[in-house]
Motif scaffolding. Structure first.
Motif, short mmCIF file in Angstrom:
data_model
loop_
_atom_site.label_atom_id
_atom_site.label_comp_id
_atom_site.label_asym_id
_atom_site.label_seq_id
_atom_site.Cartn_x
_atom_site.Cartn_y
_atom_site.Cartn_z
N LEU A 1 -2.00 4.95 4.52
CA LEU A 1 -1.38 4.59 5.80
C LEU A 1 -0.80 5.86 6.43
CD1 LEU A 1 0.51 1.24 5.02
CD2 LEU A 1 -1.81 1.59 5.91
N ALA A 2 -1.11 6.08 7.68
CA ALA A 2 -0.56 7.23 8.40
C ALA A 2 0.54 6.67 9.30
CB ALA A 2 -1.64 7.93 9.22
N ALA A 3 1.74 6.58 8.73
CA ALA A 3 2.86 5.94 9.44
C ALA A 3 3.71 7.00 10.14
CB ALA A 3 3.72 5.17 8.43
N TYR A 4 4.49 6.58 11.12
CA TYR A 4 5.48 7.46 11.71
C TYR A 4 6.60 7.67 10.69
CZ TYR A 4 9.06 9.23 14.80
OH TYR A 4 10.02 10.03 15.35
N PRO A 5 7.18 8.84 10.46
CA PRO A 5 6.95 10.08 11.21
C PRO A 5 5.97 11.03 10.53
CG PRO A 5 8.92 10.32 9.86
CD PRO A 5 8.34 8.98 9.53
N LEU A 6 5.13 10.50 9.60
CA LEU A 6 4.13 11.38 9.01
C LEU A 6 3.16 11.87 10.08
CD1 LEU A 6 3.35 9.35 5.75
CD2 LEU A 6 4.97 11.23 6.06
N PRO B 1 2.58 11.60 14.66
CA PRO B 1 3.22 11.13 15.89
C PRO B 1 2.88 9.67 16.14
CG PRO B 1 1.93 13.14 16.26
CD PRO B 1 1.64 12.69 14.86
N ARG B 2 3.77 8.96 16.89
CA ARG B 2 3.56 7.52 17.09
C ARG B 2 2.18 7.20 17.66
NH1 ARG B 2 7.69 4.31 15.72
NH2 ARG B 2 9.77 5.20 15.89
N ALA B 3 1.68 8.06 18.55
CA ALA B 3 0.38 7.78 19.19
C ALA B 3 -0.77 7.88 18.19
CB ALA B 3 0.16 8.76 20.34
N GLN B 4 -0.51 8.49 17.05
CA GLN B 4 -1.60 8.63 16.06
C GLN B 4 -1.40 7.74 14.84
OE1 GLN B 4 -2.09 12.80 15.05
NE2 GLN B 4 -2.21 13.33 17.21
N VAL B 5 -0.43 6.85 14.90
CA VAL B 5 -0.21 5.97 13.74
C VAL B 5 -1.48 5.16 13.48
CG1 VAL B 5 1.00 3.84 13.05
CG2 VAL B 5 2.30 5.81 13.88
N GLY B 6 -1.87 5.11 12.22
CA GLY B 6 -3.11 4.40 11.87
C GLY B 6 -3.33 4.47 10.37
N PHE B 7 -4.57 4.56 9.99
CA PHE B 7 -4.84 4.73 8.56
C PHE B 7 -6.02 5.66 8.38
CE2 PHE B 7 -7.26 1.02 9.89
CZ PHE B 7 -8.49 1.22 9.30
N ARG B 8 -6.09 6.19 7.16
CA ARG B 8 -7.12 7.19 6.87
C ARG B 8 -7.88 6.73 5.65
NH1 ARG B 8 -4.90 12.89 4.96
NH2 ARG B 8 -4.95 11.79 2.99
N ALA B 9 -9.20 6.73 5.78
CA ALA B 9 -10.05 6.41 4.63
C ALA B 9 -10.76 7.69 4.21
CB ALA B 9 -11.07 5.35 5.01
N GLN B 10 -10.71 8.01 2.93
CA GLN B 10 -11.51 9.11 2.42
C GLN B 10 -12.67 8.53 1.64
OE1 GLN B 10 -7.70 10.27 3.14
NE2 GLN B 10 -7.85 9.98 0.97
N ILE B 11 -13.85 8.98 1.96
CA ILE B 11 -15.02 8.53 1.23
C ILE B 11 -15.24 9.50 0.07
CG2 ILE B 11 -17.45 7.86 1.45
CD1 ILE B 11 -15.45 6.48 3.46
N ILE C 1 1.20 -1.31 12.15
CA ILE C 1 0.83 -0.63 10.90
C ILE C 1 1.06 -1.52 9.67
CG2 ILE C 1 3.08 0.59 10.77
CD1 ILE C 1 -0.03 2.27 9.60
N ASP C 2 2.18 -2.22 9.68
CA ASP C 2 2.51 -3.08 8.55
C ASP C 2 1.43 -4.16 8.39
OD1 ASP C 2 3.76 -4.67 6.71
OD2 ASP C 2 5.75 -4.44 7.57
N ALA C 3 1.15 -4.86 9.49
CA ALA C 3 0.20 -5.98 9.44
C ALA C 3 -1.21 -5.48 9.13
CB ALA C 3 0.23 -6.73 10.77
N VAL C 4 -1.60 -4.37 9.72
CA VAL C 4 -2.95 -3.85 9.47
C VAL C 4 -3.09 -3.48 8.00
CG1 VAL C 4 -4.47 -1.86 9.91
CG2 VAL C 4 -3.41 -3.07 11.83
N GLY C 5 -2.07 -2.81 7.46
CA GLY C 5 -2.10 -2.43 6.04
C GLY C 5 -2.24 -3.66 5.14
N MET D 1 0.82 -1.21 0.00
CA MET D 1 0.00 0.00 0.00
C MET D 1 0.86 1.27 0.00
SD MET D 1 -3.76 0.12 1.62
CE MET D 1 -3.62 -1.00 2.86
N MET D 2 2.12 1.13 -0.35
CA MET D 2 2.99 2.31 -0.41
C MET D 2 3.73 2.30 -1.72
SD MET D 2 4.27 4.08 2.70
CE MET D 2 3.13 4.54 4.00
N ASP D 3 3.83 3.47 -2.31
CA ASP D 3 4.58 3.63 -3.56
C ASP D 3 4.10 2.60 -4.59
OD1 ASP D 3 6.37 5.16 -4.87
OD2 ASP D 3 8.18 4.21 -4.11
#
Ligand SMILES: Cc1ncc(COP(=O)(O)O)c(C=O)c1O
Length: 428
Positions: A378-383, A385-395, A362-366, A38-40
């Motif tokens: 994917l909202a990975a570190y350091p894009l 902060p670590r506490a907010q690492v996750g993913f973003r869906a746009q509808i 993040i890797d496994a979830v992606g 899911m990257m590049d």
């Protein structure tokens, strides 16, 4: 494939110690970039809002084409005639020569926004990096902590040219006042923040920020890349996004006094162009002071055509499309709430970020989402902060009901399999 820097010698590029630090900082992201589907990624073809990567078809929730204008037949049909008339790309910089469609766009945009005037340049990034330094001069640039990275780029260039930077805590207007009070008297001030935020999907309290900036004689500079096309004037219970998609200033019924609004056509209008809403005197000044107006190539003719066609479709069908977008977004948010997952989105706008319980997942979830046919950002570190690492869906309005249903089913499975951050139960 190697992922380490193999360019010019570090002495030319970066000194070794700096390179090590840079490598350390970007290591997580670089590992994902080279290993994660899911990257590049290379996208081979699209079919509506489905995309093919390798042999795998996925529902695309990483697109920011919120209104589905990229796939709209009338908008697609607008391109050929424009190219026959203007060629693919008259390459004058704007100062040298403006194909007429530029002026048509600025006239119609000024009317749509209800702004004093507008100026179109190719991208928001170019606007931030060229205009923030001009506006800042030797003065103070205050930046909201959650402002988009491209605003920080503009601010860094401003600092190089003699401005002083100040960081303002996100969602903390009191802190803005405190920082404004600390700026030495006589120094010009500009406060930069996002409109609809690209991570949280929420809008700031613009009227409050505008009042504070006016009280302290500061210019409020707002990047509403994600709000333009989605939110607009006169929101009501029935139309919570408001009408016409004319962006955050109109959404809040604010005036443009002391506000420069920046946004782009690259998301909702699916075209490569961006703009500022600003007073005519400032527009004329930027025509000689902002590098992209003087030196950059223009937006492609195809994009000028699709913006103009987009205005027509927006007038004719925009509010219906926004209603459909909102209802689809609500279905996903309802599911997230049912599952008890935390999302930063409290607005109901179509940018939905879900933070993970453990950043290292993040890797496994992606991969899980990819295997289940769901493509997200994917909202990975350091894009983030670590506490907010996750993913973003746009509808987007072009996601059909089966795709929304698939996303909701996969979210339910995800909630079972992975540790996600949980919403506080009501009343706790
Ligand atoms: C808030 C925000 N500002 C600026 C940009 C960059 O816009 P552009 O592609 O027009 O440079 C983005 C793109 O993701 C964005 O989300």
């Amino acid at each position: 494939m190697t992922s380490t820097w193999a360019g010019p010698s570090p002495a030319v590029a970066l000194r070794p110690s700096e390179q090590a630090r840079a490598d350390g900082r970007w290591a997580d992201l670089e590992r994902l970039r080279t290993s994660h589907p899911m990257m590049d990624a290379v996208i081979e073809e699209i079919d509506g809002r489905r995309i093919r990567i390798g042999d795998q078809w996925l529902c695309d929730f990483a697109s920011c084409n919120y209104l589905g204008f990229d796939l709209h037949p009338e908008i697609i049909a607008s391109v050929e005639g424009a190219i026959r008339k203007w060629g693919t790309h008259p390459s004058w910089s704007r100062l040298l020569g403006n194909p007429r469609p530029y002026l048509e766009i600025e006239d119609q945009l000024t009317e749509l926004l209800g702004a004093p005037d507008t100026l179109v340049l190719p991208t928001i990034t170019l606007i931030h990096t060229s205009v923030i330094p001009v506006l800042a001069g030797q003065g103070a640039v205050l930046i909201d902590a959650q402002a988009h990275k491209t605003i920080y780029e503009g601010a860094a260039i401003a600092r190089g040219a003699g401005a002083t930077l100040y960081r303002v805590r996100a969602n903390d207007p009191g802190h803005l006042e405190e920082v404004l009070r600390s700026v030495p008297a006589g120094m010009s001030r500009i406060f930069c923040l996002d409109g609809v935020n690209s991570m949280t999907g929420n809008a700031p309290d613009l009227p409050l920020y505008a009042r504070i900036c006016r009280d302290y004689d500061a210019l409020l500079y707002v990047d509403d890349a994600h709000g333009f096309g989605i939110i607009g004037e006169s929101p009501t219970g029935e139309m919570p996004y408001g009408y016409r998609g004319n962006s955050i200033v109109r959404y809040f019924g604010e005036s443009y006094d002391n506000i420069v609004l920046v946004a782009g056509f690259s998301k909702s209008y699916s075209s490569l162009a961006a703009f500022m809403a600003l007073p005519t005197a400032l527009k004329n000044y930027l025509k000689v002071a902002a590098a992209p107006y003087l030196y950059s190539g223009p937006s492609p003719v195809a994009s000028l055509a699709t913006v103009l066609a987009g205005f027509k479709v927006n007038e004719a069908e925009g509010d219906r499309i926004r209603t459909s977008l909102r209802l689809k977004t609500e279905k996903v948010l309802d599911q997230i709430h049912r599952l008890g997952l935390l999302t930063l989105n409290t607005s109901g706008f179509p940018v939905i970020e879900l933070p993970l319980g453990r950043a290292d997942d993040i890797d496994a979830v992606g991969r899980f989402l990819f295997e289940r046919g769901i493509y997200v950002t994917l909202a990975a570190y350091p894009l983030v902060p670590r506490a907010q690492v996750g993913f973003r869906a746009q509808i987007t309005a072009a996601n059909d009901d089966s795709e929304i249903q698939q996303l909701n089913e996969v979210l339910a499975e995800l909630a079972e399999r992975f540790e996600m951050q949980r919403a506080q139960p009501p009343g706790s």
